[in-house]
Write a protein that holds these residues in place. Structure first.
Motif, PDB file in Angstrom:
ATOM      1  N   LYS A 136       0.832  -1.206   0.000  1.00 31.89           N
ATOM      2  CA  LYS A 136       0.000   0.000   0.000  1.00 31.89           C
ATOM      3  C   LYS A 136       0.866   1.254   0.000  1.00 31.89           C
ATOM      4  CE  LYS A 136      -4.466  -1.257   1.991  1.00 31.89           C
ATOM      5  NZ  LYS A 136      -5.427  -1.000   3.097  1.00 31.89           N
ATOM      6  N   LYS A 137       1.928   1.227   0.815  1.00 31.96           N
ATOM      7  CA  LYS A 137       2.806   2.392   0.909  1.00 31.96           C
ATOM      8  C   LYS A 137       3.558   2.602  -0.401  1.00 31.96           C
ATOM      9  CE  LYS A 137       6.102   4.589   4.041  1.00 31.96           C
ATOM     10  NZ  LYS A 137       6.770   4.496   5.362  1.00 31.96           N
ATOM     11  N   ARG A 138       4.002   1.504  -1.020  1.00 32.75           N
ATOM     12  CA  ARG A 138       4.735   1.622  -2.289  1.00 32.75           C
ATOM     13  C   ARG A 138       3.829   2.196  -3.384  1.00 32.75           C
ATOM     14  NH1 ARG A 138       7.281  -3.144  -0.466  1.00 32.75           N
ATOM     15  NH2 ARG A 138       5.862  -4.523  -1.614  1.00 32.75           N
ATOM     16  N   ILE A 139       2.580   1.725  -3.443  1.00 34.40           N
ATOM     17  CA  ILE A 139       1.638   2.237  -4.444  1.00 34.40           C
ATOM     18  C   ILE A 139       1.331   3.708  -4.180  1.00 34.40           C
ATOM     19  CG2 ILE A 139      -0.747   2.074  -5.290  1.00 34.40           C
ATOM     20  CD1 ILE A 139      -0.550  -0.960  -4.816  1.00 34.40           C
ATOM     21  N   PHE A 140       1.164   4.045  -2.915  1.00 36.37           N
ATOM     22  CA  PHE A 140       0.870   5.429  -2.520  1.00 36.37           C
ATOM     23  C   PHE A 140       1.960   6.367  -3.047  1.00 36.37           C
ATOM     24  CE2 PHE A 140       1.142   9.117   0.193  1.00 36.37           C
ATOM     25  CZ  PHE A 140      -0.158   9.416   0.541  1.00 36.37           C
ATOM     26  N   PHE A 141       3.226   6.046  -2.776  1.00 43.13           N
ATOM     27  CA  PHE A 141       4.298   6.953  -3.167  1.00 43.13           C
ATOM     28  C   PHE A 141       4.657   6.837  -4.647  1.00 43.13           C
ATOM     29  CE2 PHE A 141       4.716   7.277   1.428  1.00 43.13           C
ATOM     30  CZ  PHE A 141       4.852   8.654   1.554  1.00 43.13           C
ATOM     31  N   TRP A 142       4.303   5.729  -5.272  1.00 43.22           N
ATOM     32  CA  TRP A 142       4.410   5.660  -6.736  1.00 43.22           C
ATOM     33  C   TRP A 142       3.436   6.662  -7.358  1.00 43.22           C
ATOM     34  CZ3 TRP A 142       0.431   4.231 -10.110  1.00 43.22           C
ATOM     35  CH2 TRP A 142       0.792   4.132 -11.458  1.00 43.22           C
ATOM     36  N   ALA A 143       2.208   6.693  -6.857  1.00 46.60           N
ATOM     37  CA  ALA A 143       1.207   7.634  -7.366  1.00 46.60           C
ATOM     38  C   ALA A 143       1.630   9.080  -7.086  1.00 46.60           C
ATOM     39  CB  ALA A 143      -0.155   7.354  -6.727  1.00 46.60           C
ATOM     40  N   ASN A 144       2.240   9.292  -5.924  1.00 44.16           N
ATOM     41  CA  ASN A 144       2.727  10.625  -5.578  1.00 44.16           C
ATOM     42  C   ASN A 144       3.797  11.079  -6.566  1.00 44.16           C
ATOM     43  OD1 ASN A 144       2.980  12.947  -3.737  1.00 44.16           O
ATOM     44  ND2 ASN A 144       4.990  12.098  -3.285  1.00 44.16           N
ATOM     45  N   LYS A 145       4.684  10.167  -6.958  1.00 41.92           N
ATOM     46  CA  LYS A 145       5.737  10.493  -7.939  1.00 41.92           C
ATOM     47  C   LYS A 145       5.121  10.802  -9.296  1.00 41.92           C
ATOM     48  CE  LYS A 145       9.987  10.732  -9.540  1.00 41.92           C
ATOM     49  NZ  LYS A 145       9.699  11.072 -10.934  1.00 41.92           N
ATOM     50  N   ILE A 146       4.120  10.050  -9.692  1.00 42.34           N
ATOM     51  CA  ILE A 146       3.435  10.310 -10.959  1.00 42.34           C
ATOM     52  C   ILE A 146       2.805  11.704 -10.923  1.00 42.34           C
ATOM     53  CG2 ILE A 146       1.478   9.630 -12.430  1.00 42.34           C
ATOM     54  CD1 ILE A 146       3.880   7.763 -12.652  1.00 42.34           C
ATOM     55  N   ALA A 147       2.173  12.055  -9.785  1.00 39.03           N
ATOM     56  CA  ALA A 147       1.526  13.356  -9.647  1.00 39.03           C
ATOM     57  C   ALA A 147       2.544  14.496  -9.730  1.00 39.03           C
ATOM     58  CB  ALA A 147       0.760  13.426  -8.329  1.00 39.03           C
ATOM     59  N   GLN A 148       3.718  14.291  -9.136  1.00 40.34           N
ATOM     60  CA  GLN A 148       4.739  15.333  -9.146  1.00 40.34           C
ATOM     61  C   GLN A 148       5.293  15.584 -10.548  1.00 40.34           C
ATOM     62  OE1 GLN A 148       7.555  13.969  -6.200  1.00 40.34           O
ATOM     63  NE2 GLN A 148       6.574  15.126  -4.564  1.00 40.34           N
ATOM     64  N   LYS A 199      -3.641   7.681 -15.276  1.00 37.15           N
ATOM     65  CA  LYS A 199      -5.000   7.134 -15.176  1.00 37.15           C
ATOM     66  C   LYS A 199      -5.063   6.075 -14.069  1.00 37.15           C
ATOM     67  CE  LYS A 199      -8.682   5.127 -18.009  1.00 37.15           C
ATOM     68  NZ  LYS A 199      -9.054   4.639 -19.373  1.00 37.15           N
ATOM     69  N   ILE A 200      -4.029   5.229 -14.010  1.00 37.17           N
ATOM     70  CA  ILE A 200      -3.980   4.191 -12.972  1.00 37.17           C
ATOM     71  C   ILE A 200      -3.793   4.823 -11.593  1.00 37.17           C
ATOM     72  CG2 ILE A 200      -2.664   2.200 -12.118  1.00 37.17           C
ATOM     73  CD1 ILE A 200      -1.925   1.655 -15.096  1.00 37.17           C
ATOM     74  N   ALA A 201      -2.888   5.801 -11.516  1.00 32.88           N
ATOM     75  CA  ALA A 201      -2.627   6.479 -10.240  1.00 32.88           C
ATOM     76  C   ALA A 201      -3.884   7.159  -9.710  1.00 32.88           C
ATOM     77  CB  ALA A 201      -1.500   7.503 -10.407  1.00 32.88           C
ATOM     78  N   ARG A 202      -4.641   7.758 -10.617  1.00 28.51           N
ATOM     79  CA  ARG A 202      -5.893   8.411 -10.197  1.00 28.51           C
ATOM     80  C   ARG A 202      -6.881   7.389  -9.659  1.00 28.51           C
ATOM     81  NH1 ARG A 202      -6.797  12.918 -15.062  1.00 28.51           N
ATOM     82  NH2 ARG A 202      -5.634  14.616 -14.019  1.00 28.51           N
ATOM     83  N   LYS A 203      -6.969   6.272 -10.330  1.00 32.55           N
ATOM     84  CA  LYS A 203      -7.936   5.256  -9.917  1.00 32.55           C
ATOM     85  C   LYS A 203      -7.562   4.658  -8.561  1.00 32.55           C
ATOM     86  CE  LYS A 203     -10.314   1.098 -11.537  1.00 32.55           C
ATOM     87  NZ  LYS A 203     -10.472   0.127 -12.647  1.00 32.55           N
ATOM     88  N   LEU A 204      -6.273   4.379  -8.367  1.00 25.16           N
ATOM     89  CA  LEU A 204      -5.843   3.687  -7.146  1.00 25.16           C
ATOM     90  C   LEU A 204      -5.655   4.604  -5.944  1.00 25.16           C
ATOM     91  CD1 LEU A 204      -3.186   1.198  -8.601  1.00 25.16           C
ATOM     92  CD2 LEU A 204      -5.575   0.728  -8.016  1.00 25.16           C
ATOM     93  N   VAL A 205      -5.154   5.817  -6.180  1.00 32.12           N
ATOM     94  CA  VAL A 205      -4.735   6.662  -5.062  1.00 32.12           C
ATOM     95  C   VAL A 205      -5.270   8.093  -5.155  1.00 32.12           C
ATOM     96  CG1 VAL A 205      -2.742   7.656  -3.841  1.00 32.12           C
ATOM     97  CG2 VAL A 205      -2.620   5.318  -4.738  1.00 32.12           C
ATOM     98  N   LEU A 206      -5.026   8.759  -6.263  1.00 35.95           N
ATOM     99  CA  LEU A 206      -5.280  10.197  -6.345  1.00 35.95           C
ATOM    100  C   LEU A 206      -6.754  10.544  -6.203  1.00 35.95           C
ATOM    101  CD1 LEU A 206      -2.783  11.186  -9.202  1.00 35.95           C
ATOM    102  CD2 LEU A 206      -2.403  11.108  -6.728  1.00 35.95           C
ATOM    103  N   SER A 207      -7.636   9.660  -6.632  1.00 39.29           N
ATOM    104  CA  SER A 207      -9.077   9.909  -6.475  1.00 39.29           C
ATOM    105  C   SER A 207      -9.459   9.977  -4.995  1.00 39.29           C
ATOM    106  CB  SER A 207      -9.891   8.819  -7.180  1.00 39.29           C
ATOM    107  OG  SER A 207      -9.589   7.539  -6.625  1.00 39.29           O
TER     108      SER A 207
END
Length: 587
Positions: A287-299, A315-323
């Motif tokens: 969960k933590k790895r996915i969270f910060f992967w999405a954070n890197k994509i957002a940055q 699109k994946i980051a938004r679905k899993l975390v950013l939404s």
């Protein structure tokens, strides 16, 4: 329906946007709403009541209040009478209250409640024009109440006389005095007219995306010209206005109200993001790895030009975390408008990646306020800029890099201060903003610093501290920073840690957190800050690098004196308060 004076917004509202929640305020955790009709009725009754109390065109009437519907009732009632609303910050010192109330020769003052009343209680007798005319929005024993004015108006309606007064008011009449908080010296009262503010309102209308039954949540002080102008804009567009009870409840209010629109300063967006990262740091494993992967994509977000591979990852980051981040903000935003200070580009990218568009604007009290703002039109958006100038407003860059502006936005002048007016508005009508900026090739304005804040080192090299400070402030562990070094051999800084982030860092490292003062002297903490400073310094040439620094053991705020009510650094105050510490940086 022609709107040329601010009170013309009311019949426009009644005709096109009759609703049950035109205004709403939270009192003791409960929302109290007012319909369009109730709003207009209360405004008229207050106008009638004030007429009975002798308020005339040109009289200065003050308010000292948190955000609440009563502020709007009073504001519009004063406009209809041609009286001048002196809306004062609720966070200034007693000496500033005394200066403003005397300088403006205020005839009557309305205070929200006891907390603010006691701030002026000792100086009421020292305001000759006031003659003890103090009213409250909350019913306090021993003081007159706004409801008394309303009841007086109900008993003495004068619609015909009120219409005659309204007909005598022109768009060029002064409608408000807004005293700039300033960082030094006495506050200056900017005289703004109906035309100043309404032209600004009309210029920003096309950039605001609205839906049926749109809502906004308001927390920025209504005495600040930015929020005030936007409040008139929301009324022009028929957007319901909900006032949060205090800044501590914003997160809950966002989830409850689910606003479409939000005006803010960058600091709050940074705090939201810091809270999000704090949640991520508590997660474990995958969960933590996915969270910060999405954070890197957002940055890494850009408005355009990214590859299809990045767009797929987003699109994946938004679905899993950013939404989930977006839902924590209510999940309904069509736009957030940020002003008051420069927003960090990384924060803009994070919110855009969350599918929450953030538009950045720029202006001053003296310019009513918006000079430039990002928008959704071609070449209207570029991260790191404040967008193109508004229609009808001229902007040019002076020979020394200063941003100059001319047009319907520029104030009439400073109240009773023609010499100060002449210092900022030249013979050709150009207002000198004091900000340093440049235009991008596509026409967006980029603000790079304050003219007065630039300094020269002992080696004759110019340093713009805000550029350095903005870069350092991107680090989550840094809450505030002030760069110093005028006539010194190098640049140095005072750094205020983000103590919640520092506490989390210590917990992750197994370091027992004691007090802020003790932790800023802890060897491991000092080692971590050296890494952060070294990392930030890589973005600058040798002259601009922070060679030495000191950590501060408490958070800077309006209450502690280091920040203005609009959360800007009071540099001269900080220089004086921390003189010994600053001197030690150059020994």
């Amino acid at each position: 329906m022609e709107i040329t004076r601010l009170f013309d917004l009311l019949p426009h509202y009644a005709t096109y946007f009759p609703k049950d929640d035109a205004l709403a305020g939270k009192e003791n955790g409960v929302w109290v709403t007012y319909s369009t009709k109730q709003y207009i009725d209360k405004v008229n009754y207050i106008s009638y009541g004030l007429m009975q109390l002798g308020v005339k065109k040109g009289d200065r009437i003050a308010s000292i209040s948190n955000n609440r519907p009563e502020w709007n009732f009073l504001d519009m009632a004063l406009h209809q009478l041609g009286a001048i609303h002196v809306s004062i910050y609720p966070t200034i010192s007693e000496s500033d209250y005394e200066y403003i109330l005397n300088h403006a020769e205020v005839k009557m003052v309305f205070v929200s409640g006891w907390d603010l009343l006691r701030k002026i209680q000792n100086i009421i007798d020292r305001i000759p024009a006031l003659e003890g005319q103090v009213y409250t929005f909350r019913n306090l024993r021993g003081y007159k109440h706004l409801n008394e004015v309303i009841e007086l108006g109900i008993a003495n309606p004068s619609p015909q006389y009120l219409e005659e007064i309204k007909d005598s008011i022109t768009p060029d009449d002064v409608v408000t005095l807004i005293y700039t908080s300033g960082t030094t010296g006495n506050p200056k009262g900017a005289m703004l007219t109906h035309a100043n503010i309404l032209n600004n309102v009309k210029a920003v209308l096309p950039i605001i995306p609205i839906r049926d039954n749109s809502r906004c949540l308001s927390y920025l002080p209504l005495c600040h010209v930015y929020e005030r102008m936007m409040i008139y804009t929301w009324q022009y567009l028929g957007i319901s206005i909900y006032y949060t009870e205090n800044i501590a409840t914003i997160a809950d209010d966002l989830k409850e109200i689910r606003p479409d629109i939000f005006t803010t300063v960058p600091r709050l967006l940074e705090k939201f993001y810091d809270r999000i990262i704090a949640v991520g740091n508590k997660q474990k494993g995958m969960k933590k790895r996915i969270f910060f992967w999405a954070n890197k994509i957002a940055q890494d977000f850009e408005l355009e030009g990214k590859s299809w591979i990045y767009r797929k990852k987003l699109k994946i980051a938004r679905k899993l975390v950013l939404s989930k981040w977006k839902n924590a903000l209510g999940g309904n935003f069509s736009v957030i408008v940020s002003g008051g200070a420069a927003i960090q580009p990384r924060i803009s990218r994070i919110f855009w990646a969350m599918d929450v568009p953030v538009l950045e604007g720029y202006g001053l009290t003296e310019t009513s306020p918006v000079i430039a703002v990002s928008n959704f039109f071609p070449d209207g958006l570029k991260i790191g800029t404040v967008g193109p100038p508004l229609p009808g407003i001229e902007v040019k860059i002076g020979e020394d890099g200063e941003v100059l502006t001319r047009g319907h936005c520029v104030m009439k002048g400073y109240f009773k201060s023609p010499e100060l007016t002449a210092e900022v508005i030249d013979e050709d009508g150009w207002f000198h903003t004091g900000d340093i900026g440049e235009f991008e090739p596509e026409g967006q304005l980029r603000i790079t610093g304050r003219k007065k804040e630039m300094f020269k080192t002992a080696f004759g090299k110019y340093v713009v501290p805000t550029i350095i400070e903005n870069k350092f402030a991107e680090e989550s562990i840094i809450d505030a920073i002030m760069v110093v070094g005028e006539n010194q051999p190098y640049a140095a800084a005072l750094i205020v840690p983000e103590f919640n982030d520092l506490r989390n860092w210590c917990n992750n490292k197994g370091i027992t957190y004691t007090t802020n003062e003790e932790m800023i002297q802890h060897p491991e903490v000092l080692k971590q800050f050296k890494k952060v400073v070294d990392r930030c310094n890589k973005n600058f040439g040798d002259t601009e690098q922070v060679k030495r620094y000191k950590l501060i053991g408490y958070s800077w705020s309006v209450d502690t004196g280091e920040l203005t009510p609009t959360l800007k650094l009071r540099r001269k105050f900080i220089m004086k308060k921390h003189k010994e510490l600053i001197d030690s940086l150059f020994k």
